[in-house]
Design an enzyme around this catalytic site. Structure first.
Site, PDB file in Angstrom:
ATOM      1  N   LYS A 106       0.841  -1.211   0.000  1.00 55.52           N
ATOM      2  CA  LYS A 106       0.000   0.000   0.000  1.00 55.52           C
ATOM      3  C   LYS A 106       0.870   1.252   0.000  1.00 55.52           C
ATOM      4  CE  LYS A 106      -1.677   1.532   4.084  1.00 55.52           C
ATOM      5  NZ  LYS A 106      -1.341   2.954   4.291  1.00 55.52           N
ATOM      6  N   ASN A 107       1.877   1.267   0.857  1.00 50.41           N
ATOM      7  CA  ASN A 107       2.675   2.489   0.999  1.00 50.41           C
ATOM      8  C   ASN A 107       3.617   2.733  -0.176  1.00 50.41           C
ATOM      9  OD1 ASN A 107       1.415   3.044   3.358  1.00 50.41           O
ATOM     10  ND2 ASN A 107       3.134   2.512   4.696  1.00 50.41           N
ATOM     11  N   CYS A 155      -4.812   8.507   9.585  1.00 52.43           N
ATOM     12  CA  CYS A 155      -4.714   7.811  10.867  1.00 52.43           C
ATOM     13  C   CYS A 155      -4.513   8.802  12.005  1.00 52.43           C
ATOM     14  CB  CYS A 155      -3.507   6.877  10.861  1.00 52.43           C
ATOM     15  SG  CYS A 155      -3.854   5.229  10.306  1.00 52.43           S
ATOM     16  N   ARG A 184       1.393  14.500  13.140  1.00 51.34           N
ATOM     17  CA  ARG A 184       1.768  14.223  11.753  1.00 51.34           C
ATOM     18  C   ARG A 184       1.735  15.457  10.854  1.00 51.34           C
ATOM     19  NH1 ARG A 184      -0.304   8.417   9.744  1.00 51.34           N
ATOM     20  NH2 ARG A 184       1.669   8.477   8.684  1.00 51.34           N
ATOM     21  N   ASP A 214       5.343   0.689  11.814  1.00 48.32           N
ATOM     22  CA  ASP A 214       4.110   0.055  11.336  1.00 48.32           C
ATOM     23  C   ASP A 214       3.963  -1.400  11.803  1.00 48.32           C
ATOM     24  OD1 ASP A 214       3.299   2.363  10.118  1.00 48.32           O
ATOM     25  OD2 ASP A 214       3.757   1.725   8.071  1.00 48.32           O
ATOM     26  N   ARG A 224      -8.556  -0.536   5.106  1.00 46.27           N
ATOM     27  CA  ARG A 224      -7.738   0.508   4.463  1.00 46.27           C
ATOM     28  C   ARG A 224      -6.412  -0.050   3.965  1.00 46.27           C
ATOM     29  NH1 ARG A 224      -5.994   4.679   8.228  1.00 46.27           N
ATOM     30  NH2 ARG A 224      -4.697   4.983   6.417  1.00 46.27           N
TER      31      ARG A 224
HETATM   32  C1  UD1 Z   1       4.882   6.738   6.020  1.00 41.78           C
HETATM   33  C2  UD1 Z   1       3.948   5.556   5.932  1.00 41.78           C
HETATM   34  C3  UD1 Z   1       3.470   5.171   7.320  1.00 41.78           C
HETATM   35  C4  UD1 Z   1       4.658   4.924   8.243  1.00 41.78           C
HETATM   36  C5  UD1 Z   1       5.609   6.102   8.208  1.00 41.78           C
HETATM   37  C6  UD1 Z   1       6.889   5.854   8.986  1.00 41.78           C
HETATM   38  C7  UD1 Z   1       2.945   5.954   3.769  1.00 41.78           C
HETATM   39  C8  UD1 Z   1       1.713   6.295   2.993  1.00 41.78           C
HETATM   40  N1  UD1 Z   1       2.813   5.924   5.109  1.00 41.78           N
HETATM   41  O1  UD1 Z   1       4.128   7.810   6.561  1.00 41.78           O
HETATM   42  O2  UD1 Z   1       2.682   3.989   7.207  1.00 41.78           O
HETATM   43  O3  UD1 Z   1       4.194   4.742   9.557  1.00 41.78           O
HETATM   44  O4  UD1 Z   1       5.982   6.407   6.862  1.00 41.78           O
HETATM   45  O5  UD1 Z   1       7.531   4.722   8.523  1.00 41.78           O
HETATM   46  O6  UD1 Z   1       3.972   5.679   3.210  1.00 41.78           O
HETATM   47  N2  UD1 Z   1       6.918  14.543  10.075  1.00 41.78           N
HETATM   48  C9  UD1 Z   1       6.987  15.888  10.327  1.00 41.78           C
HETATM   49  N3  UD1 Z   1       6.829  16.747   9.270  1.00 41.78           N
HETATM   50  C10 UD1 Z   1       6.627  16.316   7.996  1.00 41.78           C
HETATM   51  C11 UD1 Z   1       6.577  14.932   7.737  1.00 41.78           C
HETATM   52  C12 UD1 Z   1       6.732  14.064   8.807  1.00 41.78           C
HETATM   53  O7  UD1 Z   1       7.169  16.323  11.457  1.00 41.78           O
HETATM   54  O8  UD1 Z   1       6.489  17.139   7.085  1.00 41.78           O
HETATM   55  C13 UD1 Z   1       7.099  13.593  11.190  1.00 41.78           C
HETATM   56  C14 UD1 Z   1       5.856  12.738  11.415  1.00 41.78           C
HETATM   57  O9  UD1 Z   1       4.914  13.384  12.210  1.00 41.78           O
HETATM   58  C15 UD1 Z   1       6.456  11.522  12.072  1.00 41.78           C
HETATM   59  C16 UD1 Z   1       7.814  11.372  11.402  1.00 41.78           C
HETATM   60  O10 UD1 Z   1       8.100  12.668  10.838  1.00 41.78           O
HETATM   61  O11 UD1 Z   1       6.637  11.775  13.444  1.00 41.78           O
HETATM   62  C17 UD1 Z   1       7.887  10.326  10.298  1.00 41.78           C
HETATM   63  O12 UD1 Z   1       6.898  10.593   9.344  1.00 41.78           O
HETATM   64  P1  UD1 Z   1       7.038  10.160   7.814  1.00 41.78           P
HETATM   65  O13 UD1 Z   1       8.256   9.332   7.637  1.00 41.78           O
HETATM   66  O14 UD1 Z   1       6.887  11.374   6.976  1.00 41.78           O
HETATM   67  O15 UD1 Z   1       5.764   9.254   7.638  1.00 41.78           O
HETATM   68  P2  UD1 Z   1       4.674   9.296   6.489  1.00 41.78           P
HETATM   69  O16 UD1 Z   1       5.340   9.512   5.175  1.00 41.78           O
HETATM   70  O17 UD1 Z   1       3.547  10.155   6.879  1.00 41.78           O
END
Ligand code: UD1
Length: 418
Positions: free
Chosen positions: A22-23, A116, A121, A305, A397
């Site tokens: 999915k991701n 979620c 986030r 995850d 999902r």
């Molecule tokens: C992706 C995955 C999710 C997984 C996560 C971490 C997808 C669709 N989802 O989520 O399943 O749990 O990676 O492996 O691929 N953050 C910020 N600012 C930002 C972006 C992120 O502060 O602009 C923080 C987030 O709140 C979190 C951390 O960085 O604490 C990691 O987030 P990130 O790696 O970006 O996760 P996602 O891409 O949202």
């Protein structure tokens, strides 16, 4: 809303075919909007997040042709229009449309995402990366509005932490920028490398994806592309726990050992056997579970995850396991629900102290987010008696036919339709 009824105590045996990730699929659907030529994606998982992402691509004007696990996305007629909040609020991943639309049209409007409920986030790193590439960003009426007065220009993008999504946003936008972009402190997740492979098939020139330093040559021209999505390492990890928690044996067809090293190490510490087969991995357990101390980290560390699923497993190991969450600040919503099943877990800041070995007993529980929900399914498989899990749409999902796959391996599981 559908519910799942599970009667625990059956050791699972058999074969589970792991679906596409999915991701990996979600950013690739967004990436297809960069190009005016069709992008054919295969091995898409049949899960509602992917369906929603395809629907949003259609709302932007893409023509989507579906065929079971494949979709062809033709973004020839896409325009930089606004898509209603109602459609995108369900999923955080819709923010991934921002980079491609901005890069292609010089302007993009995307709703601030929902998704979620696991912590704040924010998307600040996505926006900072786009600003470094020359975008002007504003927030207007709950919408992120990004514009480039001229086209985006290649530059060095340094991420303050290796966010998966921000790396993907920067990489997609940079493919249509003038000149070369270097992303430093990039996320190394296999899904980032798979997005680069998809973009390269579309005509981009990206090197280094899967490492901390990614180099993108901009504006190389687009062509029609075919790409197969990688298998879902989190789904594989979830079924590995299903085998381990029930003391059974499952072959996980398509699981890739090289993407699961941290999880395999954790399983082995806990007394679970893991070995490769011709088609994937085999997981079995025939000795008591042992405790483990786990800390979630960016890839190649232990994945956030899989944290909830391993907490369910730790509940069944006699003794104390410490599980530390470092990626998301609010990712322990499964703890009160596991407690309802008889688990003994104390939260100390970002650490869960799991005193395992107490017998789990069936109860009514509530699914709260995707991975928390599946952790309850796993605990229910090991619990004595009947568990009913409410709000199963969270599981739909991200898991293709979870109830059917488990039932085929001997689980007593039934979907109660709403
Ligand atoms: C992706 C995955 C999710 C997984 C996560 C971490 C997808 C669709 N989802 O989520 O399943 O749990 O990676 O492996 O691929 N953050 C910020 N600012 C930002 C972006 C992120 O502060 O602009 C923080 C987030 O709140 C979190 C951390 O960085 O604490 C990691 O987030 P990130 O790696 O970006 O996760 P996602 O891409 O949202």
């Amino acid at each position: 809303m559908d519910r799942l009824k599970i009667t625990g105590g059956q050791a699972l045996r058999g074969t589970v075919t792991i679906a596409g990730a999915k991701n990996a699929a979600l950013p690739q659907i967004a990436a297809a909007l960069l190009s005016p030529h069709p992008v054919a994606l295969s091995n898409l998982p049949l899960v509602s997040d992917v369906e929603n992402m395809l629907r949003v691509a259609e709302l932007y004007g893409a023509a989507v042709t579906r065929n079971a696990h494949s979709a062809t996305i033709d973004a020839g007629l896409v325009a930089a229009r606004e898509v209603s909040y109602e459609t995108v609020r369900k999923m955080r991943a819709t923010v991934l449309f921002l980079g491609p639309l901005l890069a292609r049209f010089g302007e993009a409007r995307v709703s601030l995402p929902g998704g979620c409920a696991i912590g704040a986030r924010p998307v600040d790193m996505h926006l900072k990366a786009l600003e470094m590439l020359g975008a002007e960003i504003g927030i207007e009426n709950g919408l992120i509005v990004a514009r480039t007065p001229n086209s985006l220009r290649g530059t060095r993008v340094i991420l303050s932490s290796p966010s998966v999504g921000a790396t993907e946003t920067a990489m997609m936008a940079a493919t249509a920028a003038r000149g070369e972009t270097e992303i430093l402190n990039a996320a190394r997740e296999p899904e980032v490398a798979d997005l680069a492979a998809c973009l390269n098939a579309m005509g981009a020139k990206i090197e280094g994806a899967g490492t901390h330093r990614i180099i993108i040559e901009g504006n190389t021209g687009w062509r029609a592309a075919v790409h197969q999505v990688i298998p879902d390492r989190i789904e594989a990890g979830t079924y590995a726990v299903a085998a381990a928690i029930t003391g059974g044996m499952l072959e996980l067809v398509n699981a890739r050992m090289e993407n699961l090293a941290a999880m395999i190490q954790a399983l082995e510490v806990m007394g679970v056997n893991v070995w490769p087969s011709d088609r994937g991995l085999v997981i079995s357990r025939n000795a008591p579970l042992r405790t483990a101390d786990l800390t979630t980290e960016p890839y190649p560390g232990f994945p956030t995850d899989l944290q909830a699923q391993f907490m369910a497993l730790a509940c069944c190991a006699e003794g104390t396991s410490l599980i530390r969450e470092t990626i998301f600040e609010n990712r322990f919503m499964h703890v009160p629900e596991l407690t309802r099943l008889g688990a003994d877990i104390a939260l100390q800041g970002t650490t869960a102290v799991v005193r395992g070995g107490k017998p789990l007993k069936g109860a009514q529980v509530m699914a709260t987010d995707l991975r928390a929900s599946v952790c309850l399914v796993l605990a229910a498989l090991a619990a004595k008696g009947e568990t009913v899990i409410n709000r199963v749409y969270h599981i739909d999902r991200g898991y293709e036919q979870l109830d059917r796959k488990l039932a085929l391996c001997g689980a007593k599981i039934e979907r109660l339709r709403a």
